[in-house]
Write a protein that holds these residues in place. Structure first.
Motif, mmCIF file in Angstrom:
data_model
loop_
_atom_site.group_PDB
_atom_site.id
_atom_site.type_symbol
_atom_site.label_atom_id
_atom_site.label_comp_id
_atom_site.label_asym_id
_atom_site.label_seq_id
_atom_site.Cartn_x
_atom_site.Cartn_y
_atom_site.Cartn_z
ATOM 1 N N LYS A 102 0.812 -1.224 0.000
ATOM 2 C CA LYS A 102 0.000 0.000 0.000
ATOM 3 C C LYS A 102 0.843 1.272 0.000
ATOM 4 O O LYS A 102 2.047 1.242 0.150
ATOM 5 C CB LYS A 102 -0.906 0.001 1.223
ATOM 6 N N ASN A 103 0.118 2.384 -0.165
ATOM 7 C CA ASN A 103 0.642 3.745 0.002
ATOM 8 C C ASN A 103 1.681 4.174 -1.024
ATOM 9 O O ASN A 103 2.630 4.865 -0.695
ATOM 10 C CB ASN A 103 1.190 3.947 1.421
ATOM 11 N N GLN A 106 1.536 7.891 -7.378
ATOM 12 C CA GLN A 106 1.407 7.385 -8.744
ATOM 13 C C GLN A 106 2.759 6.967 -9.306
ATOM 14 O O GLN A 106 2.900 5.876 -9.860
ATOM 15 C CB GLN A 106 0.763 8.449 -9.634
ATOM 16 N N GLU A 107 3.759 7.819 -9.159
ATOM 17 C CA GLU A 107 5.086 7.504 -9.689
ATOM 18 C C GLU A 107 5.675 6.280 -8.988
ATOM 19 O O GLU A 107 6.288 5.425 -9.612
ATOM 20 C CB GLU A 107 6.018 8.700 -9.521
ATOM 21 N N GLY A 108 5.459 6.193 -7.678
ATOM 22 C CA GLY A 108 5.959 5.046 -6.922
ATOM 23 C C GLY A 108 5.318 3.745 -7.356
ATOM 24 O O GLY A 108 5.989 2.702 -7.439
ATOM 25 N N LEU A 109 4.015 3.787 -7.645
ATOM 26 C CA LEU A 109 3.320 2.587 -8.114
ATOM 27 C C LEU A 109 3.882 2.138 -9.457
ATOM 28 O O LEU A 109 4.133 0.948 -9.670
ATOM 29 C CB LEU A 109 1.814 2.828 -8.219
ATOM 30 N N VAL A 110 4.097 3.090 -10.361
ATOM 31 C CA VAL A 110 4.654 2.749 -11.677
ATOM 32 C C VAL A 110 6.021 2.107 -11.505
ATOM 33 O O VAL A 110 6.306 1.048 -12.084
ATOM 34 C CB VAL A 110 4.736 4.003 -12.582
ATOM 35 N N GLU A 111 6.904 2.710 -10.699
ATOM 36 C CA GLU A 111 8.245 2.169 -10.484
ATOM 37 C C GLU A 111 8.189 0.795 -9.819
ATOM 38 O O GLU A 111 8.911 -0.124 -10.211
ATOM 39 C CB GLU A 111 9.088 3.126 -9.631
ATOM 40 N N HIS A 112 7.343 0.638 -8.800
ATOM 41 C CA HIS A 112 7.194 -0.641 -8.095
ATOM 42 C C HIS A 112 6.776 -1.745 -9.076
ATOM 43 O O HIS A 112 7.373 -2.828 -9.092
ATOM 44 C CB HIS A 112 6.157 -0.495 -6.972
#
Length: 183
Positions: A102-103, A106-112
């Motif tokens: 979680k948490n 947007q940029e972090g989700l793409v990188e993850h």
């Protein structure tokens, strides 16, 4: 562009153009654009003083009439007080649709997802799109990784002001009214 928008575009890992989001080459400068900025004259929207575009930012920072002009624009498009307690969907952090971590912004989700799930072919719902008024919380993307790369290369709220409660006609009317005042 304002400083926060430029900082978002110039993040060290991937500096991008503020308009088209193309990757920037180190050290490349738009000399033709710089020349245009140095030689194009315009008037302040507050006090109507004429000056070159290159001087406009420093002038706007100290021009009280320009500051009033900006505040009038903000008041004109603000529909509700900031302290309104309605519940809003979270459009700032998202869970990973593969592993439910979680948490992520947007940029972090793409990188993850690029790092840990690039080979996962499972069809999943995009949590970013599902949080939007126009998003379908049941739509499963056939190729989520491609969707992320194409649709979420940058965060819309960084580059535009969104009124999620306004419909398209209301937003168009606001834009047209603002453009007529800016003449």
């Amino acid at each position: 562009f304002c400083t926060p928008c430029l900082q978002e575009c110039l993040k060290p890992k991937k500096p991008v153009c503020g308009v088209c989001r193309s990757t920037l080459s180190p050290g490349s400068r738009a000399l033709d654009l710089e020349k245009q900025i140095e030689t194009t004259e315009t008037a302040c929207n507050g006090c109507n003083k004429k000056m070159y575009l290159s001087k406009m930012r420093s002038h706007a920072a100290s021009c009280s009439k320009y500051q009033n002009y900006i505040m009038e624009g903000v008041k004109a498009v603000t529909k509700e007080p900031l302290h309104n307690t309605r519940s809003f969907p979270n459009r700032f952090t998202f869970p990973c649709p593969y592993c439910s971590e979680k948490n992520f912004d947007q940029e972090g989700l793409v990188e993850h997802c690029k790092t840990l799930h690039s080979m996962d072919a499972k069809q999943v719902v995009c949590p970013i799109c599902a949080s939007m008024p126009w998003g379908d919380p049941n739509y499963r993307s056939a190729n989520f990784m491609e969707h992320l790369q194409r649709r979420h290369r940058f965060s819309y709220d960084t580059f535009v002001v969104c009124d999620y409660d306004a419909d398209e006609d209301d937003m168009m009317a606001q834009v047209l009214m603002r453009s007529l005042r800016d003449k």
